[in-house]
Structures are given as C-alpha cells and as structure tokens.
Motif scaffolding. Structure first.
Motif, PDB file in Angstrom:
ATOM      1  N   LEU A  56     -14.754  -1.798  -2.934  1.00  0.00           N
ATOM      2  CA  LEU A  56     -14.064  -2.510  -1.862  1.00  0.00           C
ATOM      3  C   LEU A  56     -14.556  -2.007  -0.517  1.00  0.00           C
ATOM      4  CD1 LEU A  56     -12.118  -2.633  -4.397  1.00  0.00           C
ATOM      5  CD2 LEU A  56     -10.319  -3.031  -2.745  1.00  0.00           C
ATOM      6  N   SER A  57     -14.823  -2.926   0.386  1.00  0.00           N
ATOM      7  CA  SER A  57     -15.190  -2.535   1.745  1.00  0.00           C
ATOM      8  C   SER A  57     -14.006  -1.844   2.408  1.00  0.00           C
ATOM      9  CB  SER A  57     -15.572  -3.765   2.569  1.00  0.00           C
ATOM     10  OG  SER A  57     -16.841  -4.232   2.192  1.00  0.00           O
ATOM     11  N   GLY A  58     -14.296  -1.072   3.426  1.00  0.00           N
ATOM     12  CA  GLY A  58     -13.232  -0.417   4.172  1.00  0.00           C
ATOM     13  C   GLY A  58     -12.285  -1.438   4.776  1.00  0.00           C
ATOM     14  N   GLN A  59     -11.011  -1.114   4.745  1.00  0.00           N
ATOM     15  CA  GLN A  59      -9.984  -1.971   5.343  1.00  0.00           C
ATOM     16  C   GLN A  59      -9.277  -1.202   6.447  1.00  0.00           C
ATOM     17  OE1 GLN A  59      -9.056  -5.038   5.178  1.00  0.00           O
ATOM     18  NE2 GLN A  59     -10.013  -5.793   3.314  1.00  0.00           N
ATOM     19  N   SER A  86      -4.463  -4.175  -1.354  1.00  0.00           N
ATOM     20  CA  SER A  86      -3.758  -4.751  -2.505  1.00  0.00           C
ATOM     21  C   SER A  86      -4.146  -6.217  -2.703  1.00  0.00           C
ATOM     22  CB  SER A  86      -2.254  -4.617  -2.316  1.00  0.00           C
ATOM     23  OG  SER A  86      -1.574  -5.208  -3.395  1.00  0.00           O
ATOM     24  N   GLN A  87      -4.276  -6.965  -1.611  1.00  0.00           N
ATOM     25  CA  GLN A  87      -4.662  -8.375  -1.710  1.00  0.00           C
ATOM     26  C   GLN A  87      -6.052  -8.512  -2.340  1.00  0.00           C
ATOM     27  OE1 GLN A  87      -4.185  -9.442   2.436  1.00  0.00           O
ATOM     28  NE2 GLN A  87      -2.075 -10.156   2.119  1.00  0.00           N
ATOM     29  N   THR A  88      -6.987  -7.662  -1.947  1.00  0.00           N
ATOM     30  CA  THR A  88      -8.334  -7.714  -2.518  1.00  0.00           C
ATOM     31  C   THR A  88      -8.299  -7.335  -3.992  1.00  0.00           C
ATOM     32  OG1 THR A  88      -9.333  -7.188  -0.371  1.00  0.00           O
ATOM     33  CG2 THR A  88     -10.700  -6.851  -2.319  1.00  0.00           C
ATOM     34  N   LEU A  89      -7.560  -6.286  -4.328  1.00  0.00           N
ATOM     35  CA  LEU A  89      -7.445  -5.884  -5.734  1.00  0.00           C
ATOM     36  C   LEU A  89      -6.846  -7.022  -6.563  1.00  0.00           C
ATOM     37  CD1 LEU A  89      -6.164  -2.228  -5.252  1.00  0.00           C
ATOM     38  CD2 LEU A  89      -8.390  -2.889  -6.223  1.00  0.00           C
ATOM     39  N   THR A  90      -5.760  -7.617  -6.071  1.00  0.00           N
ATOM     40  CA  THR A  90      -5.093  -8.707  -6.783  1.00  0.00           C
ATOM     41  C   THR A  90      -6.034  -9.885  -6.988  1.00  0.00           C
ATOM     42  OG1 THR A  90      -2.941  -8.025  -5.929  1.00  0.00           O
ATOM     43  CG2 THR A  90      -3.114 -10.292  -6.719  1.00  0.00           C
ATOM     44  N   HIS A 122       1.611   4.831  -2.836  1.00  0.00           N
ATOM     45  CA  HIS A 122       0.891   3.696  -3.408  1.00  0.00           C
ATOM     46  C   HIS A 122       0.205   4.010  -4.740  1.00  0.00           C
ATOM     47  CE1 HIS A 122       1.945   2.151   0.405  1.00  0.00           C
ATOM     48  NE2 HIS A 122       1.196   1.095   0.311  1.00  0.00           N
ATOM     49  N   PHE A 123       0.299   5.253  -5.157  1.00  0.00           N
ATOM     50  CA  PHE A 123      -0.312   5.661  -6.427  1.00  0.00           C
ATOM     51  C   PHE A 123       0.719   6.404  -7.263  1.00  0.00           C
ATOM     52  CE2 PHE A 123      -3.776   5.417  -3.342  1.00  0.00           C
ATOM     53  CZ  PHE A 123      -4.649   4.558  -4.004  1.00  0.00           C
ATOM     54  N   LYS A 124       0.527   6.359  -8.567  1.00  0.00           N
ATOM     55  CA  LYS A 124       1.433   7.072  -9.468  1.00  0.00           C
ATOM     56  C   LYS A 124       1.134   8.569  -9.427  1.00  0.00           C
ATOM     57  CE  LYS A 124       1.961   3.193 -12.572  1.00  0.00           C
ATOM     58  NZ  LYS A 124       1.478   2.563 -13.795  1.00  0.00           N
TER      59      LYS A 124
END
Length: 157
Positions: A56-59, A86-90, A122-124
């Motif tokens: 993923l590119s930097g956001q 999250s939108q890119t991952l989804t 945002h992570f477990k």
C-alpha cells in the motif's frame, strides 16, 4: 594446497543435474505486478500486488478527495489515515489483520507516543505488524503523519 577437480568430472556432474527430473520441470511463473490506480490526482498507485504481498502506498490523514489534511493535529490525522488505509485494504478483500509490515513517518517525533496509542487500537494485541518509525523533515500537504503498509493477500490459484 587446494585440490583441483578435473574438468571431465565437472562436465559429468553438470550433465547429471541437467538430466534430472527436477531440473527439467519449469517452475510456475507468478503473474507480474497488479496496479490499483489512485483516486487522487497524483502519479502513484494506491496499491500494487506482487505475488502474495499487497504493497500500500503511504497514506496521510487527508480529507476525502485528498486536497487537504484534516484539522486537529496528530490524533485526527492518524484516525483519518487509518480510515483511508482501511478503505484500500477493504477494496482488496483484506483488513488490518492481514497487515504484517508498516513504515511510519512523523513530522515531529514528539508525536510518537500519541501516535502509538492510536496505532495500537487498530491491531490485535500480540499481532502487531513489524514496524519502522522515523522523523522526517516534511510530509505532503503539511501532514504530521504518513504510513505505508504491506499486507498478505494470497493469490487465487
């Protein structure tokens, strides 16, 4: 003094290896990179898949449309940045559970503790990605934080 191997022995060994069924089989070739164009008017892809890895590119914590950073500092920017990631991952059928590496760029390392608090949500626990964090001299749009991620996305076989 090192022992020299006769050339005939080397050639015989090479012939045996070339004749083996393992050497004769060709490995399956993986498809080349798959590019996901960015919705923003900048020259980069939002993500690129190579093999089983989605890069993923930097956001930034930019408003939808990407024209400017959300106001309020590191907290609101970080939350907006995570929303965009999250939108890119989804879009690729993934979630933060699939992320295994992140690189974080902070305009001010004094923001590191506040960022860590948001990041951890945002992570477990126990499944935090490997991560690098560094202070930088400046970020696009005057942002305080930028993050890029790598995620595992198995190819359909």
């Amino acid at each position: 003094m090192p022992r020299l191997i006769p050339a005939a022995a080397v050639l015989a060994l090479a012939a045996l290896v070339a004749a083996s069924p393992v050497a004769a089989s060709k490995p399956a070739t993986a498809p080349g990179p798959v590019f996901t164009p960015s919705e923003l008017p900048y020259p980069f892809s939002s993500a690129v898949q190579v093999g089983d890895v989605l890069y993923l590119s930097g956001q930034l914590g930019a408003e939808d449309g990407g024209g400017k950073v959300v106001p309020g500092g590191i907290g609101p920017e970080s939350e907006q940045m995570f929303k965009r990631i999250s939108q890119t991952l989804t879009q690729h059928g993934l979630s933060f559970d699939d992320v295994f590496k992140c690189s974080v760029f902070l305009a001010d390392m004094a923001d590191w503790p506040a960022f860590n608090t948001i990041y951890a949500r945002h992570f477990k626990p126990g499944r935090y990605p490997a991560r690098s964090a560094m202070g930088v001299n400046g970020l696009a749009l005057g942002a305080r934080v930028e993050m890029e991620c790598w995620a595992h996305k198995p190819q359909k076989r």
